[in-house]
Design a protein around this motif. Structure first.
Motif, PDB file in Angstrom:
ATOM      1  N   ASP A  94       0.815  -1.215   0.000  1.00 56.98           N
ATOM      2  CA  ASP A  94       0.000   0.000   0.000  1.00 56.98           C
ATOM      3  C   ASP A  94       0.848   1.265   0.000  1.00 56.98           C
ATOM      4  N   ASP A  95       2.055   1.186   0.585  1.00 53.81           N
ATOM      5  CA  ASP A  95       2.891   2.380   0.713  1.00 53.81           C
ATOM      6  C   ASP A  95       4.169   2.328  -0.134  1.00 53.81           C
ATOM      7  N   GLY A  96       4.200   1.471  -1.141  1.00 54.02           N
ATOM      8  CA  GLY A  96       5.355   1.422  -2.027  1.00 54.02           C
ATOM      9  C   GLY A  96       5.714   0.006  -2.428  1.00 54.02           C
ATOM     10  N   GLU A  97       6.876  -0.133  -3.047  1.00 54.19           N
ATOM     11  CA  GLU A  97       7.328  -1.428  -3.545  1.00 54.19           C
ATOM     12  C   GLU A  97       8.530  -1.925  -2.767  1.00 54.19           C
ATOM     13  N   LEU A  98       8.663  -3.247  -2.729  1.00 51.32           N
ATOM     14  CA  LEU A  98       9.747  -3.882  -1.996  1.00 51.32           C
ATOM     15  C   LEU A  98      10.254  -5.049  -2.831  1.00 51.32           C
ATOM     16  N   SER A  99      11.540  -5.078  -3.094  1.00 47.17           N
ATOM     17  CA  SER A  99      12.156  -6.172  -3.847  1.00 47.17           C
ATOM     18  C   SER A  99      12.540  -7.280  -2.876  1.00 47.17           C
ATOM     19  N   VAL A 100      12.128  -8.518  -3.191  1.00 48.97           N
ATOM     20  CA  VAL A 100      12.375  -9.655  -2.298  1.00 48.97           C
ATOM     21  C   VAL A 100      12.878 -10.853  -3.102  1.00 48.97           C
ATOM     22  N   LEU A 101      13.354 -11.859  -2.386  1.00 50.53           N
ATOM     23  CA  LEU A 101      13.835 -13.087  -3.015  1.00 50.53           C
ATOM     24  C   LEU A 101      12.648 -13.977  -3.387  1.00 50.53           C
ATOM     25  N   ARG A 102      12.403 -14.082  -4.663  1.00 50.14           N
ATOM     26  CA  ARG A 102      11.270 -14.854  -5.185  1.00 50.14           C
ATOM     27  C   ARG A 102      11.269 -16.292  -4.659  1.00 50.14           C
ATOM     28  N   ASP A 103      12.422 -16.965  -4.725  1.00 54.78           N
ATOM     29  CA  ASP A 103      12.483 -18.373  -4.340  1.00 54.78           C
ATOM     30  C   ASP A 103      12.103 -18.605  -2.882  1.00 54.78           C
ATOM     31  N   VAL A 104      12.499 -17.694  -2.011  1.00 55.31           N
ATOM     32  CA  VAL A 104      12.156 -17.827  -0.585  1.00 55.31           C
ATOM     33  C   VAL A 104      10.635 -17.760  -0.417  1.00 55.31           C
ATOM     34  N   PHE A 105      10.002 -16.867  -1.140  1.00 58.68           N
ATOM     35  CA  PHE A 105       8.552 -16.724  -1.035  1.00 58.68           C
ATOM     36  C   PHE A 105       7.826 -17.922  -1.627  1.00 58.68           C
ATOM     37  N   VAL A 106       8.341 -18.457  -2.724  1.00 54.33           N
ATOM     38  CA  VAL A 106       7.721 -19.617  -3.373  1.00 54.33           C
ATOM     39  C   VAL A 106       7.755 -20.839  -2.460  1.00 54.33           C
ATOM     40  N   VAL A 107       8.877 -21.081  -1.782  1.00 50.48           N
ATOM     41  CA  VAL A 107       8.969 -22.266  -0.924  1.00 50.48           C
ATOM     42  C   VAL A 107       8.328 -22.051   0.449  1.00 50.48           C
ATOM     43  N   SER A 108       8.086 -20.816   0.833  1.00 55.01           N
ATOM     44  CA  SER A 108       7.546 -20.527   2.160  1.00 55.01           C
ATOM     45  C   SER A 108       6.031 -20.386   2.195  1.00 55.01           C
ATOM     46  N   SER A 109       5.428 -20.110   1.040  1.00 59.01           N
ATOM     47  CA  SER A 109       3.990 -19.835   1.018  1.00 59.01           C
ATOM     48  C   SER A 109       3.329 -20.508  -0.180  1.00 59.01           C
ATOM     49  N   PRO A 110       2.429 -21.464   0.072  1.00 58.02           N
ATOM     50  CA  PRO A 110       1.697 -22.079  -1.032  1.00 58.02           C
ATOM     51  C   PRO A 110       0.902 -21.047  -1.847  1.00 58.02           C
ATOM     52  N   LEU A 111       0.404 -20.025  -1.185  1.00 59.35           N
ATOM     53  CA  LEU A 111      -0.342 -18.985  -1.893  1.00 59.35           C
ATOM     54  C   LEU A 111       0.578 -18.206  -2.826  1.00 59.35           C
ATOM     55  N   MET A 112       1.739 -17.818  -2.334  1.00 58.22           N
ATOM     56  CA  MET A 112       2.697 -17.100  -3.183  1.00 58.22           C
ATOM     57  C   MET A 112       3.144 -17.991  -4.339  1.00 58.22           C
ATOM     58  N   GLU A 113       3.364 -19.258  -4.062  1.00 61.51           N
ATOM     59  CA  GLU A 113       3.768 -20.191  -5.122  1.00 61.51           C
ATOM     60  C   GLU A 113       2.705 -20.218  -6.219  1.00 61.51           C
ATOM     61  N   GLU A 114       1.451 -20.280  -5.804  1.00 59.55           N
ATOM     62  CA  GLU A 114       0.349 -20.293  -6.769  1.00 59.55           C
ATOM     63  C   GLU A 114       0.269 -18.983  -7.554  1.00 59.55           C
ATOM     64  N   LEU A 115       0.418 -17.862  -6.852  1.00 65.14           N
ATOM     65  CA  LEU A 115       0.364 -16.555  -7.517  1.00 65.14           C
ATOM     66  C   LEU A 115       1.502 -16.373  -8.516  1.00 65.14           C
ATOM     67  N   LEU A 116       2.624 -17.030  -8.266  1.00 65.28           N
ATOM     68  CA  LEU A 116       3.809 -16.814  -9.093  1.00 65.28           C
ATOM     69  C   LEU A 116       4.014 -17.879 -10.169  1.00 65.28           C
ATOM     70  N   THR A 117       3.079 -18.823 -10.304  1.00 64.59           N
ATOM     71  CA  THR A 117       3.232 -19.870 -11.316  1.00 64.59           C
ATOM     72  C   THR A 117       3.180 -19.307 -12.736  1.00 64.59           C
ATOM     73  N   THR A 118       2.602 -18.139 -12.900  1.00 63.23           N
ATOM     74  CA  THR A 118       2.500 -17.524 -14.225  1.00 63.23           C
ATOM     75  C   THR A 118       3.805 -16.861 -14.657  1.00 63.23           C
ATOM     76  N   GLY A 119       4.786 -16.845 -13.763  1.00 65.22           N
ATOM     77  CA  GLY A 119       6.062 -16.195 -14.085  1.00 65.22           C
ATOM     78  C   GLY A 119       6.060 -14.713 -13.767  1.00 65.22           C
ATOM     79  N   SER A 120       5.035 -14.271 -13.103  1.00 59.79           N
ATOM     80  CA  SER A 120       4.928 -12.864 -12.734  1.00 59.79           C
ATOM     81  C   SER A 120       6.134 -12.434 -11.904  1.00 59.79           C
ATOM     82  N   ARG A 121       6.552 -11.189 -12.097  1.00 58.60           N
ATOM     83  CA  ARG A 121       7.694 -10.636 -11.361  1.00 58.60           C
ATOM     84  C   ARG A 121       7.241  -9.709 -10.234  1.00 58.60           C
ATOM     85  N   SER A 122       5.908  -9.525 -10.108  1.00 56.59           N
ATOM     86  CA  SER A 122       5.403  -8.663  -9.034  1.00 56.59           C
ATOM     87  C   SER A 122       4.057  -9.184  -8.531  1.00 56.59           C
TER      88      SER A 122
END
Length: 164
Positions: free
Chosen positions: A10-38
C-alpha cells in the motif's frame, strides 16, 4: 538489484527473493506460477513485509521481534499463507504473552486484543492461552473494564447505570 520479485504494498514497492517466497507460502507459489515478477499485496505495508522477511530469510540467528512486531506481522503471515512462520509466531506468542497479560488496553499484553486476534486468525493455542489468562484476572477488574468500555462506546448508558 533485488531477488526477482517485487511486492507492491500500500505504501510502495519492496524487492524480495522470489524463491524464498515460493517455498515458504503455497499462496505465493500459486500466484507466481504464471512467471509474474510482481505481486500486489493489498492491505499491507513495507514495514510489515520487512518484519516477515526478517523471519523468513535464512539469517542466523533469527532476529528476535518484540510482541508488538509479532502482532504487526501476524495478519500478513496469515493472509498470505506462510504456514511455518505462522506456527512459529503463534507458538512464540502463546508462550510469551501469558507473562504480560493485562486488562490495560494500552499494554502490549492486552488480553482482550489478543483474544480477538486469536479468534479472527483461528490460532487455537493463542486463543486458549488468552482464555486461561482471562480466567486468572481479578473479577472486579474485568467488570470495571467492561463498564468503562461500555460507557465509552455508549455514553447514554451512563444514565441507566447511575439510575440502577
Amino acid at each position: 538489484m533485488g531477488g526477482g520479485l517485487t511486492l507492491k504494498c500500500d505504501d510502495g514497492e519492496l524487492s524480495v527473493l522470489r524463491d524464498v517466497f515460493v517455498v515458504s507460502s503455497p499462496l505465493m507459489e500459486e500466484l507466481l506460477t504464471t512467471g509474474s515478477r510482481s505481486v500486489k499485496v493489498s492491505g499491507s505495508t513495507k514495514e510489515e513485509w520487512l518484519l516477515v522477511i526478517s523471519q523468513l530469510y535464512p539469517i542466523v540467528p533469527r532476529p528476535e521481534l518484540s510482541l508488538q512486531q509479532l502482532q504487526q506481522m501476524l495478519p500478513v503471515v496469515h493472509k498470505y499463507n506462510f504456514p511455518e512462520l505462522l506456527q512459529h509466531v503463534s507458538s512464540r506468542l502463546a508462550t510469551e504473552l501469558p507473562n504480560t497479560w493485562s486488562l490495560d488496553p494500552t499494554a502490549p499484553g492486552y488480553i482482550i486484543k489478543w483474544l480477538v486476534t486469536a479468534e479472527q486468525l483461528q490460532l487455537d493455542a493463542l486463543k486458549q492461552a488468552a482464555l486461561e489468562g482471562l480466567k486468572k484476572q481479578p473479577g472486579h477488574q474485568i467488570k470495571t473494564q467492561m463498564v468503562t468500555k461500555a460507557l465509552d462506546e455508549y455514553p447514554q448508558g451512563a444514565k441507566l447505570i447511575i439510575e440502577v
